[in-house]
Design an enzyme around this catalytic site. Structure first.
Site, mmCIF file in Angstrom:
data_model
loop_
_atom_site.group_PDB
_atom_site.id
_atom_site.type_symbol
_atom_site.label_atom_id
_atom_site.label_comp_id
_atom_site.label_asym_id
_atom_site.label_seq_id
_atom_site.Cartn_x
_atom_site.Cartn_y
_atom_site.Cartn_z
ATOM 1 N N LYS A 41 0.834 -1.205 0.000
ATOM 2 C CA LYS A 41 0.000 0.000 0.000
ATOM 3 C C LYS A 41 0.872 1.261 0.000
ATOM 4 O O LYS A 41 2.048 1.202 0.372
ATOM 5 C CB LYS A 41 -0.930 -0.013 1.217
ATOM 6 N N ARG A 135 -11.379 -1.066 13.812
ATOM 7 C CA ARG A 135 -11.235 -0.338 12.551
ATOM 8 C C ARG A 135 -12.058 -1.142 11.550
ATOM 9 O O ARG A 135 -13.267 -1.264 11.730
ATOM 10 C CB ARG A 135 -9.745 -0.223 12.178
ATOM 11 N N TYR A 268 13.449 31.877 1.088
ATOM 12 C CA TYR A 268 12.227 32.613 1.430
ATOM 13 C C TYR A 268 12.291 33.178 2.849
ATOM 14 O O TYR A 268 12.804 32.526 3.766
ATOM 15 C CB TYR A 268 11.019 31.669 1.371
ATOM 16 N N MET A 317 9.415 24.134 -2.390
ATOM 17 C CA MET A 317 8.622 23.036 -2.934
ATOM 18 C C MET A 317 9.472 22.062 -3.751
ATOM 19 O O MET A 317 9.312 20.846 -3.651
ATOM 20 C CB MET A 317 7.485 23.580 -3.809
HETATM 21 C C1 LIG Z 1 -0.605 -1.735 6.795
HETATM 22 C C2 LIG Z 1 -1.160 -3.072 7.157
HETATM 23 C C3 LIG Z 1 -0.293 -4.167 7.284
HETATM 24 C C4 LIG Z 1 1.215 -4.033 7.251
HETATM 25 O O1 LIG Z 1 1.644 -3.442 8.454
HETATM 26 P P1 LIG Z 1 3.175 -3.366 8.905
HETATM 27 O O2 LIG Z 1 3.119 -3.014 10.338
HETATM 28 O O3 LIG Z 1 3.823 -2.314 8.094
HETATM 29 O O4 LIG Z 1 3.770 -4.711 8.666
HETATM 30 C C5 LIG Z 1 -0.866 -5.398 7.490
HETATM 31 N N1 LIG Z 1 -2.203 -5.540 7.604
HETATM 32 C C6 LIG Z 1 -3.052 -4.511 7.513
HETATM 33 C C7 LIG Z 1 -4.506 -4.743 7.656
HETATM 34 C C8 LIG Z 1 -2.563 -3.248 7.307
HETATM 35 O O5 LIG Z 1 -3.396 -2.205 7.248
#
Ligand SMILES: *Cc1c(COP(=O)(O)O)cnc(C)c1O
Length: 376
Positions: A41, A135, A268, A317
């Protein structure tokens, strides 16, 4: 293929040997029949999802997780093979993309599982079970309605997973909480299987789950930060320390050098004034690339020819000024190191995340989209 201009301005280098080392190290902790399901991700925590996934495919990794349907599509468009699980919410309008790109969608609660079942077209799902993080996931103690959805046979549920929320802590309360989460997960699966459904794949470990509770098992370990060779915090509690190697370096070219006379200002807001004659290098990297403005005015530095060059004035930037008065070899076109090693010096991701009062995960995932990612 890397293009010459990829390293012309500012770029990220991904070390193949470090990624290999981390995969091998994490595999030593995997319980029997458990496979890695790397978390890709947020562009693989800033590393570049596609180059990382391709490399992992070559290392025999056949399952991945991402946060969004778009991230999953990007991997498929790049030819990535294996299971790709979308962990987060996909809006119903986008459900058609899931089978089209062979993505597995997390059923993030019972209502959502019904929506996926109603959509039909054999969308593959893994049931998310909430065992205490509160969550995503249906509450583990409320499996009855989910059982009903499964009985309808309209949902192609090929797995179930939960997420541990305190596996990174040595605190006794956190340890008890983690074990309770694992028990709740097992109970939930038992309840679901009691109604004729077979849970083909179950998983609950992320990086800290694997590093601290490998005995909890499962079919996949969803490792993120550890795969990139880091912990979230330098001194985090780890019961099974592994030889992990940071995968990412961040570099930027010196665009030009400028000699300032005593008293001249730079950047700046007139924040910087030269004391005596100074030489300033203009680096072609800025806060849009993920270099936080927080590091302005000497709060951060880069490495050039194995020496520290402090940031002067405000980070812009697209550009940043550093003082190279004490580095007479500095030239236009030099590569300055923002994260990584130069000579005997190192700037670790920990140094930057600590300076920003955050964790390596956040710092790296904010690296700019326009930085080319190259595998070295
Ligand atoms: C981000 C995430 C992971 C990976 O987490 P790490 O701590 O970086 O290994 C695994 N499972 C879910 C559901 C996540 O959101």
């Amino acid at each position: 293929m890397n293009r010459a201009q990829d390293t012309g301005r500012a770029w990220i280098e991904i070390r193949r040997d470090a990624l290999r080392q981390n995969v091998a190290a994490l595999r030593t902790l995997l319980p029997p029949r458990c496979e890695l399901m790397p978390a890709l991700k947020a562009n693989a925590y800033g590393h570049g999802a596609l180059p990382v996934a391709r490399e992992l495919n070559r290392l025999g990794v056949r399952a991945f997780c991402v946060a969004t349907v778009g991230e999953g599509m990007e991997l498929r468009q790049g030819g990535v093979e294996g299971l790709i699980l979308v962990l987060g919410y996909t809006p119903p309008e986008d459900f058609a993309l899931l089978p089209a790109w062979d993505l597995t969608q997390a059923a993030i609660d019972c209502e959502y599982a019904k929506m996926l079942a109603h959509f039909g077209r054999g969308v593959q799902t893994h049931l998310a079970i909430d065992t205490g993080m509160h969550r995503c996931g249906e509450r583990w103690e409320q499996m009855d309605a989910l059982c009903e959805v499964l009985r309808s046979k309209r949902l192609r549920a090929t797995g179930a997973f939960t997420h541990l929320c305190a596996a990174d802590s040595a605190d006794p309360e956190a340890a008890a909480y983690t074990l309770a989460q694992a028990c709740a997960f097992a109970d939930a699966i038992r309840a679901l299987e009691g109604h004729g459904w077979r849970c083909a794949k179950r998983h609950l470990l992320a990086s800290y789950g694997l590093l601290n509770y490998p005995q909890l098992g499962g079919d996949y370990a969803r490792a993120g930060i550890a795969l990139y060779g880091l912990l979230s915090g330098r001194n985090d509690f780890v019961r099974h320390p592994l030889p992990l190697a940071p995968v990412l370096s961040l570099k930027a070219r010196v665009a030009l050098l400028k000699s300032l006379r005593d008293g001249e200002r730079a950047g700046y807001g007139l924040e910087y004034a030269a004391h005596g004659e100074r030489t300033i290098a203009v680096l072609s990297i800025g806060y849009a690339d993920g270099l936080p403005r927080d590091l302005s005015c000497g709060r951060g530095h880069v490495l050039l020819h194995g020496r520290k060059a402090p940031i002067v004035g405000r980070v812009c930037m697209d550009q940043t000024l550093v003082d190279v008065t004490d580095i007479p070899e500095a030239r236009r076109g030099d590569a300055a190191v923002v994260i990584g090693r130069s000579g005997g010096q190192e700037i670790a991701a920990y140094d930057l995340s600590e300076a920003g009062n955050t964790i390596t995960n956040e710092w790296l995932s904010r690296l700019g989209a326009r930085l080319p990612r190259i595998v070295v």
